[in-house]
Design an enzyme around this catalytic site. Sequence first.
Site, mmCIF file in Angstrom:
data_model
loop_
_atom_site.group_PDB
_atom_site.id
_atom_site.type_symbol
_atom_site.label_atom_id
_atom_site.label_comp_id
_atom_site.label_asym_id
_atom_site.label_seq_id
_atom_site.Cartn_x
_atom_site.Cartn_y
_atom_site.Cartn_z
ATOM 1 N N CYS A 53 62.165 -22.112 -31.082
ATOM 2 C CA CYS A 53 62.990 -21.719 -32.224
ATOM 3 C C CYS A 53 64.182 -22.657 -32.420
ATOM 4 C CB CYS A 53 63.466 -20.287 -32.065
ATOM 5 S SG CYS A 53 63.981 -19.904 -30.413
ATOM 6 N N GLY A 207 56.105 -10.145 -28.066
ATOM 7 C CA GLY A 207 55.908 -11.448 -27.416
ATOM 8 C C GLY A 207 56.843 -11.645 -26.233
#
Lengths: 486, 297
Positions: A53, A207
Amino acid sequence: MAALSLLMVGINHRTAPLELRERLTLNEQARDEFYRVLAQHLGQTECILLSTCNRTEIYLSHPDQSQAPAGTDSLPDHHDDVQLLVKLLGQISNLDMDCLLPAIIVNEGEQAVAHLFRVACGLDSMVLGEAQILGQVKRAYEVAQQRKTVGAVLHVLFQRAIGTAKSARTDTGMARGRISVGSVAVDFARQIFERFDDKTVVAIGAGEVAKLTLRHLSTLQPARLLITNRSLSRANALLEQLALTPEKGEVRSFDQLEEMLLAADVVIASTSADQPLITPQQIKPLLRRRRHRPLVIIDLALPRNVDPAVHSLPDVYLYNLDDLQSVISETFQYREQQIKQCTEILNRSVVLCMHEFENRDIGQVIRALRQKLHALGYDEQKRTTRKIASANPQDIDRIIQEHSRRLINKILHLPLATLDRQNRLGSDDSTAEDYTRTLWQLFDLDDHKTKDHEIYSIKRKQGGKHIDVSVIPSKSDTPASSVDSG
Amino acid sequence: MPEFITSILLAILTALSLVASTVAAVRLRKDDTSGVLRRLQHALLGICVTGTGLLFVYRTIYVPPQVWQPLGSHVDGLLLIATLFAAAVLFVQRASVQGLTAFALPLLTILLAWSICASAWTYEPFKIESVWTKAHKAGVYLGSLFFCIAAAAGMMYLYIQRRLQRHQRPGPGQHLASLEATEQLIIRTTTLGFALLTFGLVCGLILVVDTPHTSLGPTWWLSPKVILAALVWLIYAIVMNVRFATAFRGTRAAWLSIVGVILIMAIFGVVNTLSDEDEDQPQFVDNKKIEVDAWRH
């Protein structure tokens, strides 16, 4: 020594804003596409894509350039590779090159090595020293291995980076303390709520990020944890991993999101959805029904799962990845000493790694030399065995002596012939002299030792250009003969 | 002489409290890794709490017993509030709401400064004749004490909320309590203060109705003091019910707790301003200048 052909091209949270990083975060499908296109353009080039990210980085190494001949110390020209990678990133993320180029960072050779070491150790992370990045580096390496895009250079590089990061984090104490993205997010929630035993936590997504964050949150013992995910089996697996009782934890269908938002005090969103899952239009009607209870939403996903406009609603506190920046700056001061120690360890490791790359070239030479000599030995062995089979017993000694002589002559033929040729042809005999000196050193051709051991002698005519190279046999051997291929 | 010493000591305590407030404000904005500011703030606060307490004891001992009594004069009342306020804040901070002193110190400074003014104006004791007067004063002063704590918590709530909305960690130099804990403190102290204020006002009402010639005159219900007191009561009535009226929680409750304290001070100001013009004070005896406090009894 050959220069290391290693290139790193990418963007990270220092160079690119959240909006740009969102676009460049490559999901599994995009990663596949990237590797496929890259293989088309660069063939056998080693490549590892690290997409998290906070960063999208590509590590590249050309095997042919890494084995460049001795003497080419300058860095390989990677200009075309950089252009290709930037273009590829632009295509995959549908981004204009003008937007992309200012954010691009390029590192080559030792700089690229040092960069990866810092990344793996968490020193380049948004949340300084976070552990999550190490797992992501490992995962990127494994994926590339499965795709067979990892060769000798990137294998060594990533193995060393992962190993060094592990030991540096443990040795300096970086591994201790609450410094992961999830833990910082939980700290924000704790600043709003005093107690969690009457609070409901909703996790959207099951996740790795959700798992890490919920692990931190579960230490606060919330009254209820609701998990929703596209794959319910994965959500159930996460619930099991968190070891929650049915009263404490529950898996809900995604259709029940509104109901969950109504009950929620803390929402953790970490799915890979492309579009926002939570919008102001969804939340606004719920505020009155929630009796204006504060709602903390932690959006750890990229692309973001929660519309940023949600933050403007009353009683709603929204935190996304960029919002952690302020905490990081504070963390940086507290961890200054640890960072200093960690940097020292990394610098030493980078030097060792570079040394290993250099030795890797020597290793290749040694392996090739061994293979060639073994092949020569095998050929001679076959010939000698054949002769012995049909020979009289009194000829055996002679055959073995001949075997030794032929083998030695074969081994020495090419290097000594090259040395002789250099000496004859070159007006500048520096190469010949270098070779000669190397041979003296490599075979320890000291006069005294040579006499003692009576193996070889290389006679060099002083003052003349010609070097007469001859093989001096042992006392029991035949007289000296000029070198031939046998 | 005790008045002079009281004024001097109050001035010193006010100055120390002001310095402590400044240090606390710096700590809210700046990281205090060395802990110097924390130690300085704690030392100053300790001196203030001990100082106000000792001054209160000093006045108990040295002011003639026939004149002094607890809540007997406005300066003593304010000194008592300041002492209890500082001690209560210290207790609350240790118990649940960390960082409260940073927001309570400015209020403590105001209370002490107010005491200096009161000591300069009026050292004369209240004329306390009936049990209703005592009950009225006790209720109103102690109610004000809790409202002061609520106002400090309200300021803290607004500060933390603002930082959180800006995605900043509240108080980089010190740990601050959560919003939830701060809101609970506002609600609890306001509830207690409201109960005491109601009790005090009811006692005051009985006193006014029972006494034929009050300083408020025959149309006492139209006097600014009564109107403002009713307004303050109404505000706190709303604030203390914020838990049940969902529109009045969190930010609104914090703002109302601050507005309430400001109004209490306004009442004091109005009553003090009007006191000299108030001609009919038949219930107060002697030719001395009679002290006028917020509640004027």
